[in-house]
Design an enzyme around this catalytic site. Structure first.
Site, PDB file in Angstrom:
ATOM      1  N   HIS A  13       0.828  -1.208   0.000  1.00 43.11           N
ATOM      2  CA  HIS A  13       0.000   0.000   0.000  1.00 43.11           C
ATOM      3  C   HIS A  13       0.864   1.260   0.000  1.00 43.11           C
ATOM      4  CE1 HIS A  13      -2.964  -2.833   2.008  1.00 43.11           C
ATOM      5  NE2 HIS A  13      -3.700  -2.314   1.050  1.00 43.11           N
TER       6      HIS A  13
ATOM      7  N   GLN B  83     -18.542  -5.011  -1.196  1.00 37.62           N
ATOM      8  CA  GLN B  83     -17.734  -5.903  -2.019  1.00 37.62           C
ATOM      9  C   GLN B  83     -17.450  -7.247  -1.359  1.00 37.62           C
ATOM     10  OE1 GLN B  83     -14.563  -2.829  -1.975  1.00 37.62           O
ATOM     11  NE2 GLN B  83     -13.121  -4.542  -1.845  1.00 37.62           N
TER      12      GLN B  83
ATOM     13  N   ARG C  57      -1.472  -3.399  -9.190  1.00 42.08           N
ATOM     14  CA  ARG C  57      -1.731  -4.331 -10.289  1.00 42.08           C
ATOM     15  C   ARG C  57      -1.973  -5.763  -9.810  1.00 42.08           C
ATOM     16  NH1 ARG C  57       2.994  -2.293 -14.421  1.00 42.08           N
ATOM     17  NH2 ARG C  57       2.104  -0.237 -14.876  1.00 42.08           N
ATOM     18  N   LYS C  58      -1.764  -6.017  -8.520  1.00 35.47           N
ATOM     19  CA  LYS C  58      -2.091  -7.364  -8.031  1.00 35.47           C
ATOM     20  C   LYS C  58      -3.563  -7.679  -8.304  1.00 35.47           C
ATOM     21  CE  LYS C  58      -2.796  -8.158  -3.652  1.00 35.47           C
ATOM     22  NZ  LYS C  58      -4.179  -8.764  -3.643  1.00 35.47           N
TER      23      LYS C  58
ATOM     24  N   GLN D  46      -9.613  -5.926 -11.216  1.00 33.18           N
ATOM     25  CA  GLN D  46     -10.162  -4.715 -10.612  1.00 33.18           C
ATOM     26  C   GLN D  46      -9.628  -3.475 -11.319  1.00 33.18           C
ATOM     27  OE1 GLN D  46     -10.406  -3.933  -6.152  1.00 33.18           O
ATOM     28  NE2 GLN D  46      -8.604  -2.732  -6.670  1.00 33.18           N
TER      29      GLN D  46
ATOM     30  N   SER E 259      -0.300  -8.896   0.432  1.00 31.66           N
ATOM     31  CA  SER E 259      -1.746  -8.779   0.602  1.00 31.66           C
ATOM     32  C   SER E 259      -2.054  -8.756   2.088  1.00 31.66           C
ATOM     33  CB  SER E 259      -2.469  -9.958  -0.054  1.00 31.66           C
ATOM     34  OG  SER E 259      -3.840  -9.986   0.298  1.00 31.66           O
TER      35      SER E 259
ATOM     36  N   ARG F  94      -4.461 -10.144   3.370  1.00 33.59           N
ATOM     37  CA  ARG F  94      -4.982 -11.464   3.716  1.00 33.59           C
ATOM     38  C   ARG F  94      -3.876 -12.498   3.931  1.00 33.59           C
ATOM     39  NH1 ARG F  94      -9.354  -9.618   0.211  1.00 33.59           N
ATOM     40  NH2 ARG F  94     -11.337  -9.712   1.365  1.00 33.59           N
TER      41      ARG F  94
END
Length: 281
Positions: A39, A63, A151-152, A156, A188, A190
């Site tokens: 980020h 989402q 771009r990951k 999207q 990420s 996550r």
């Protein structure tokens, strides 16, 4: 200089008016918080294209599907604001759900046809409508000159660029390269869900994409067979592939020779991982 914290629409609009009076170009970096190095790298791209950088932090319920991780998604606002301030971000817009959706979640949605209906769109019904809706709302409120996305989340990024084109938003959308761990795993929020054993397996996703990229570079052209081999490699590594496709940059059937993107999503335990790799062939 201390970061400017904005929590309501009136304060955001007043801040934006001030930037306009000074003719400053504004860049927006939308996030859901729980910030990591990936980020913060987006801020570098934002700063390179604007005079002022504002980040948003909002865990967007629209989402998330009914069985996804909205309730447990990490919310670390104070740490995030401190990290943004250390990185030189000028302002942060961190609204509550009531502020952004004062009339509730049953609101007008933006749907990008076709492009959002396959890949992650098929795996997560309604996800991209939630993404494009909140991004359009943020664009309307912040009125940035530039917006930066990683771009990951390749699909999207394509959807947002299409939305900006179709709806005549006067915004330049910039895709920042994927930030990775040393072993190739795409950064990420996550990733923290992974157990120690799963974290060891997780780099197999990127390794599989690299294997297919090398095969394309070596002249292999049977796309169906390569996609099947990629899925098999993921399964052998203990991942459960949702999809693995070799497509054109606009996510259509590939044209070779030319540029293609290998896109994949796979589950590892309870964690959903995504990745992609651009290849010139």
């Amino acid at each position: 200089m201390a970061i400017t914290r904005l929590h309501d629409v009136a304060a955001l609009r007043a801040w934006r008016h001030t930037q306009g009076q000074d003719n400053r170009r504004v860049a927006l970096v939308p996030t859901m918080g729980n910030l990591h190095r990936g980020h913060l790298a987006l801020l570098d791209s934002a700063r390179a294209h604007a005079d002022v950088v504002i980040a948003s932090i909002f865990v967007n319920p629209l989402q998330f599907g009914p069985n996804e991780d909205f309730d447990r998604y990490p919310r670390t606002l104070e740490a995030d604001v401190a990290a943004l301030e250390d990185a030189g971000c000028d302002a942060v817009f961190a609204p509550s759900e009531r502020t952004l959706y004062p009339h509730g979640r049953d609101i007008a949605h933006i749907h990008v046809p076709h492009l959002g209906d396959h890949l992650c769109g098929a795996d997560r019904p309604g996800h991209f409508d939630g993404v494009t809706t909140v991004v359009a709302l943020l664009f309307h409120l912040v009125q940035p000159d530039v917006a930066v996305f990683g771009r990951k989340d390749y699909q999207q990024l394509q959807l947002i660029q299409r939305m900006v084109r179709d709806l005549h938003f006067p915004i330049r959308v910039i895709g920042h390269p994927i930030e990775r761990e040393a072993d190739g795993l795409a950064l990420s929020s996550r990733n923290q869900y992974l157990s120690a054993e799963e974290r060891v397996r997780a780099p197999a996703l990127h390794a599989t994409l690299r294997t297919l990229a090398e095969a394309l570079a070596a002249g292999e052209r049977d796309i169906d067979a390569m996609e099947a081999r990629g899925r098999a490699l993921l399964e052998q590594a203990g991942l459960a592939p949702s999809y693995l496709r070799i497509l054109s940059p606009d996510l259509q059937d590939p044209e070779i020779p030319g540029e293609v993107v290998i896109v994949a999503a796979a589950r590892l335990g309870d964690t959903r991982l995504i990745d992609n790799l651009m290849v010139h062939v």
